[in-house]
Design a protein around this motif. Structure first.
Motif, mmCIF file in Angstrom:
data_model
loop_
_atom_site.group_PDB
_atom_site.id
_atom_site.type_symbol
_atom_site.label_atom_id
_atom_site.label_comp_id
_atom_site.label_asym_id
_atom_site.label_seq_id
_atom_site.Cartn_x
_atom_site.Cartn_y
_atom_site.Cartn_z
ATOM 1 N N THR A 36 0.862 -1.089 0.018
ATOM 2 C CA THR A 36 0.031 0.005 0.085
ATOM 3 C C THR A 36 0.937 1.148 0.085
ATOM 4 O O THR A 36 0.343 2.229 -0.407
ATOM 5 C CB THR A 36 -0.906 0.025 1.515
ATOM 6 O OG1 THR A 36 -0.180 -0.299 2.455
ATOM 7 C CG2 THR A 36 -1.806 -1.198 1.340
ATOM 8 N N LYS A 37 2.197 1.080 0.091
ATOM 9 C CA LYS A 37 2.937 2.400 0.320
ATOM 10 C C LYS A 37 3.007 3.258 -0.739
ATOM 11 O O LYS A 37 3.149 4.369 -0.904
ATOM 12 C CB LYS A 37 4.394 1.944 0.777
ATOM 13 C CG LYS A 37 5.381 3.087 0.954
ATOM 14 C CD LYS A 37 6.775 2.532 1.577
ATOM 15 C CE LYS A 37 7.644 3.544 1.588
ATOM 16 N NZ LYS A 37 8.932 3.012 1.998
ATOM 17 N N TYR A 38 2.750 2.348 -2.053
ATOM 18 C CA TYR A 38 3.032 3.316 -3.193
ATOM 19 C C TYR A 38 1.513 3.235 -4.063
ATOM 20 O O TYR A 38 1.403 3.144 -5.219
ATOM 21 C CB TYR A 38 3.986 2.864 -4.087
ATOM 22 C CG TYR A 38 5.420 2.468 -3.433
ATOM 23 C CD1 TYR A 38 5.914 3.858 -3.548
ATOM 24 C CD2 TYR A 38 5.986 1.647 -2.779
ATOM 25 C CE1 TYR A 38 7.243 4.001 -2.768
ATOM 26 C CE2 TYR A 38 7.066 1.577 -2.534
ATOM 27 C CZ TYR A 38 7.806 2.800 -2.407
ATOM 28 O OH TYR A 38 9.160 2.832 -1.739
ATOM 29 N N SER A 39 0.491 2.920 -3.330
ATOM 30 C CA SER A 39 -0.793 2.517 -4.165
ATOM 31 C C SER A 39 -1.349 4.047 -4.760
ATOM 32 O O SER A 39 -2.148 3.865 -5.534
ATOM 33 C CB SER A 39 -1.856 2.150 -3.201
ATOM 34 O OG SER A 39 -2.157 2.891 -2.227
ATOM 35 N N HIS A 40 -0.586 5.081 -4.282
ATOM 36 C CA HIS A 40 -1.170 6.319 -4.873
ATOM 37 C C HIS A 40 -0.643 6.596 -6.234
ATOM 38 O O HIS A 40 -1.084 7.810 -6.908
ATOM 39 C CB HIS A 40 -1.152 7.513 -4.139
ATOM 40 C CG HIS A 40 0.541 7.890 -3.715
ATOM 41 N ND1 HIS A 40 1.311 7.044 -2.805
ATOM 42 C CD2 HIS A 40 1.261 8.715 -4.246
ATOM 43 C CE1 HIS A 40 2.563 7.503 -2.903
ATOM 44 N NE2 HIS A 40 2.564 8.414 -3.567
ATOM 45 N N GLN A 41 0.426 6.014 -6.605
ATOM 46 C CA GLN A 41 1.105 6.296 -7.554
ATOM 47 C C GLN A 41 0.482 5.487 -8.939
ATOM 48 O O GLN A 41 -0.231 4.485 -8.953
ATOM 49 C CB GLN A 41 2.548 5.851 -7.479
ATOM 50 C CG GLN A 41 3.447 6.540 -6.404
ATOM 51 C CD GLN A 41 4.854 6.208 -6.532
ATOM 52 O OE1 GLN A 41 5.321 5.313 -6.972
ATOM 53 N NE2 GLN A 41 5.664 6.808 -5.522
ATOM 54 N N HIS A 42 0.616 6.545 -10.370
ATOM 55 C CA HIS A 42 0.309 5.583 -11.573
ATOM 56 C C HIS A 42 1.223 6.123 -12.550
ATOM 57 O O HIS A 42 2.256 6.936 -12.290
ATOM 58 C CB HIS A 42 -1.013 6.053 -11.668
ATOM 59 C CG HIS A 42 -1.189 7.634 -11.631
ATOM 60 N ND1 HIS A 42 -1.164 8.325 -12.771
ATOM 61 C CD2 HIS A 42 -1.863 8.331 -10.647
ATOM 62 C CE1 HIS A 42 -1.451 9.607 -12.462
ATOM 63 N NE2 HIS A 42 -1.790 9.454 -11.271
ATOM 64 N N ASP B 258 2.709 9.718 -13.083
ATOM 65 C CA ASP B 258 3.268 10.350 -11.810
ATOM 66 C C ASP B 258 4.729 9.981 -12.041
ATOM 67 O O ASP B 258 5.286 8.879 -12.216
ATOM 68 C CB ASP B 258 2.644 9.486 -10.585
ATOM 69 C CG ASP B 258 3.241 10.193 -9.262
ATOM 70 O OD1 ASP B 258 4.275 11.052 -9.591
ATOM 71 O OD2 ASP B 258 2.913 9.836 -8.305
ATOM 72 N N TRP C 189 6.450 7.334 -9.795
ATOM 73 C CA TRP C 189 6.147 5.853 -10.475
ATOM 74 C C TRP C 189 7.641 5.471 -11.413
ATOM 75 O O TRP C 189 7.806 4.205 -11.213
ATOM 76 C CB TRP C 189 5.215 5.915 -11.161
ATOM 77 C CG TRP C 189 4.567 4.514 -11.516
ATOM 78 C CD1 TRP C 189 3.802 3.581 -10.859
ATOM 79 C CD2 TRP C 189 4.475 3.735 -12.728
ATOM 80 N NE1 TRP C 189 3.833 2.513 -11.273
ATOM 81 C CE2 TRP C 189 4.136 2.231 -12.567
ATOM 82 C CE3 TRP C 189 4.917 4.012 -13.921
ATOM 83 C CZ2 TRP C 189 4.032 1.600 -13.569
ATOM 84 C CZ3 TRP C 189 4.933 3.299 -15.015
ATOM 85 C CH2 TRP C 189 4.365 1.956 -14.662
ATOM 86 N N GLY D 9 1.838 1.316 -7.437
ATOM 87 C CA GLY D 9 0.760 1.800 -7.943
ATOM 88 C C GLY D 9 -0.518 0.988 -7.820
ATOM 89 O O GLY D 9 -0.542 -0.156 -7.500
ATOM 90 N N ASP D 10 -1.466 1.741 -8.261
ATOM 91 C CA ASP D 10 -2.720 1.098 -8.181
ATOM 92 C C ASP D 10 -3.056 0.554 -9.376
ATOM 93 O O ASP D 10 -3.229 1.235 -10.562
ATOM 94 C CB ASP D 10 -3.778 2.261 -7.752
ATOM 95 C CG ASP D 10 -5.259 1.623 -7.708
ATOM 96 O OD1 ASP D 10 -5.620 0.364 -7.704
ATOM 97 O OD2 ASP D 10 -6.349 2.530 -7.428
ATOM 98 N N LYS E 59 -5.581 2.524 -11.840
ATOM 99 C CA LYS E 59 -5.219 3.603 -12.399
ATOM 100 C C LYS E 59 -4.099 3.226 -13.339
ATOM 101 O O LYS E 59 -3.948 4.114 -14.430
ATOM 102 C CB LYS E 59 -4.172 4.382 -11.403
ATOM 103 C CG LYS E 59 -5.115 4.989 -10.580
ATOM 104 C CD LYS E 59 -4.277 5.727 -9.538
ATOM 105 C CE LYS E 59 -5.524 6.412 -8.411
ATOM 106 N NZ LYS E 59 -4.793 7.060 -7.374
#
Length: 82
Positions: free
Chosen positions: A14-20, A23, A26, A48-49, A52
């Motif tokens: 979950t640490k990098y789940s906001h990246q796509h 970005d 990423w 990343g997610d 996304k």
């Protein structure tokens, strides 16, 4: 399914789940692991997610499909100086 396995093993990513892929952060990761279905649907991403990254994985799936059409296999994709 793979996400569920990671969660069961307490390896939740979950640490990098906001990246796509739009970005810049990423792209700074050294190695990516992207798993998609035969239809190109995202299943797992190390960074990343998955939702996304759906368009990005769709492009990768299209590249792989072209190799398979020519009776060849893709084992990995390497870009840049990695």
């Amino acid at each position: 399914r793979i996400r569920k396995l990671f969660e069961q093993k307490k390896l939740k990513v979950t640490k990098y789940s906001h990246q796509h892929n739009q970005d810049p952060e990423w792209f700074r990761h050294k190695k990516h692991v992207l798993i998609c279905s035969w239809a190109g649907r995202p299943i797992f991403s190390r960074y990343g997610d998955e939702s996304k990254l759906a368009a990005y994985m769709g492009v990768i799936s299209a590249i792989i499909s072209n190799f398979q059409r020519c009776k060849d296999n893709v084992r990995s994709l390497v870009a840049g100086s990695h």
